[in-house]
Design a protein around this motif. Structure first.
Motif, PDB file in Angstrom:
ATOM      1  N   LYS A  28       0.828  -1.208   0.000  1.00 29.61           N
ATOM      2  CA  LYS A  28       0.000   0.000   0.000  1.00 29.61           C
ATOM      3  C   LYS A  28       0.861   1.257   0.000  1.00 29.61           C
ATOM      4  CE  LYS A  28      -3.585  -2.119   2.853  1.00 29.61           C
ATOM      5  NZ  LYS A  28      -4.305  -2.040   4.127  1.00 29.61           N
ATOM      6  N   ALA A  29       0.298   2.327  -0.557  1.00 27.10           N
ATOM      7  CA  ALA A  29       0.997   3.613  -0.558  1.00 27.10           C
ATOM      8  C   ALA A  29      -0.021   4.740  -0.661  1.00 27.10           C
ATOM      9  CB  ALA A  29       1.978   3.691  -1.723  1.00 27.10           C
ATOM     10  N   THR A  30       0.321   5.869  -0.054  1.00 18.84           N
ATOM     11  CA  THR A  30      -0.524   7.061  -0.122  1.00 18.84           C
ATOM     12  C   THR A  30      -0.221   7.824  -1.417  1.00 18.84           C
ATOM     13  OG1 THR A  30       1.107   8.442   0.976  1.00 18.84           O
ATOM     14  CG2 THR A  30      -0.481   7.282   2.397  1.00 18.84           C
ATOM     15  N   SER A  60      -8.915   1.842  -3.045  1.00 19.72           N
ATOM     16  CA  SER A  60      -8.548   2.804  -2.019  1.00 19.72           C
ATOM     17  C   SER A  60      -8.952   2.256  -0.658  1.00 19.72           C
ATOM     18  CB  SER A  60      -9.276   4.120  -2.301  1.00 19.72           C
ATOM     19  OG  SER A  60      -8.931   5.077  -1.354  1.00 19.72           O
ATOM     20  N   GLY A  61      -8.028   2.332   0.275  1.00 18.07           N
ATOM     21  CA  GLY A  61      -8.320   1.890   1.630  1.00 18.07           C
ATOM     22  C   GLY A  61      -8.570   3.079   2.535  1.00 18.07           C
ATOM     23  N   SER A  66      -5.484   8.875   6.194  1.00 12.30           N
ATOM     24  CA  SER A  66      -5.047   8.695   4.805  1.00 12.30           C
ATOM     25  C   SER A  66      -5.896   7.639   4.104  1.00 12.30           C
ATOM     26  CB  SER A  66      -3.566   8.290   4.766  1.00 12.30           C
ATOM     27  OG  SER A  66      -3.404   6.998   5.295  1.00 12.30           O
ATOM     28  N   ARG A  67      -5.767   7.636   2.789  1.00 11.14           N
ATOM     29  CA  ARG A  67      -6.473   6.652   1.966  1.00 11.14           C
ATOM     30  C   ARG A  67      -5.448   5.955   1.074  1.00 11.14           C
ATOM     31  NH1 ARG A  67     -12.268   7.762   0.452  1.00 11.14           N
ATOM     32  NH2 ARG A  67     -11.533   6.590  -1.303  1.00 11.14           N
ATOM     33  N   PRO A  68      -4.691   5.038   1.650  1.00 11.99           N
ATOM     34  CA  PRO A  68      -3.665   4.369   0.836  1.00 11.99           C
ATOM     35  C   PRO A  68      -4.298   3.532  -0.275  1.00 11.99           C
ATOM     36  CG  PRO A  68      -3.904   3.267   2.945  1.00 11.99           C
ATOM     37  CD  PRO A  68      -4.759   4.506   2.999  1.00 11.99           C
ATOM     38  N   ARG A  69      -3.583   3.443  -1.380  1.00 10.97           N
ATOM     39  CA  ARG A  69      -4.050   2.631  -2.511  1.00 10.97           C
ATOM     40  C   ARG A  69      -3.324   1.296  -2.471  1.00 10.97           C
ATOM     41  NH1 ARG A  69      -5.618   7.583  -2.634  1.00 10.97           N
ATOM     42  NH2 ARG A  69      -7.207   8.158  -4.137  1.00 10.97           N
TER      43      ARG A  69
END
Length: 114
Positions: A28-30, A60-61, A66-69
């Motif tokens: 995951k990453a922002t 999207s999480g 934040s909403r990491p992808r």
């Protein structure tokens, strides 16, 4: 029949989006993390992410603020299944080529043994 492949391959056609997917393959990453290696603004990266999300390649999480992808495995399975049909085609062609080359080489060996 709309199997979504056009949208998937359209999303994959952009090198920036492919690089984003490559980064997400590690986890995951922002948006900020995804924007770092590019000379693009966060809004520009967000537009790329939107295309990837609409194609079903990422999701999207939600973590704290934040909403990491992250990657969406089902989309990659669909691509893999589609490619598998063509892999079988090429495997069959290579098998026929192997058979032909074996025959040709066998004929040459027969001639040299005369």
């Amino acid at each position: 029949m709309d199997d979504g492949l056009n949208e998937l391959f359209s999303a994959l056609s952009d090198p920036t989006r492919r690089a984003i997917l490559g980064r997400l393959a590690y986890g995951k990453a922002t948006v900020a993390e995804l924007a770092k290696p590019f000379k693009l603004s966060q809004p520009a990266i967000s537009k790329h992410l939107k295309v990837l999300e609409e194609a079903g390649l990422i999701r999207s999480g939600r973590e704290a603020n934040s909403r990491p992808r992250e990657l969406e495995p089902d989309a990659f399975k669909k691509i893999s299944d589609w490619i598998a049909d063509y892999r079988r085609f090429w495997d069959q062609n290579f098998d026929r080529l192997d058979d032909y080359l074996s025959t040709v080489q066998g004929n040459e060996n027969d001639k040299s043994g005369d």
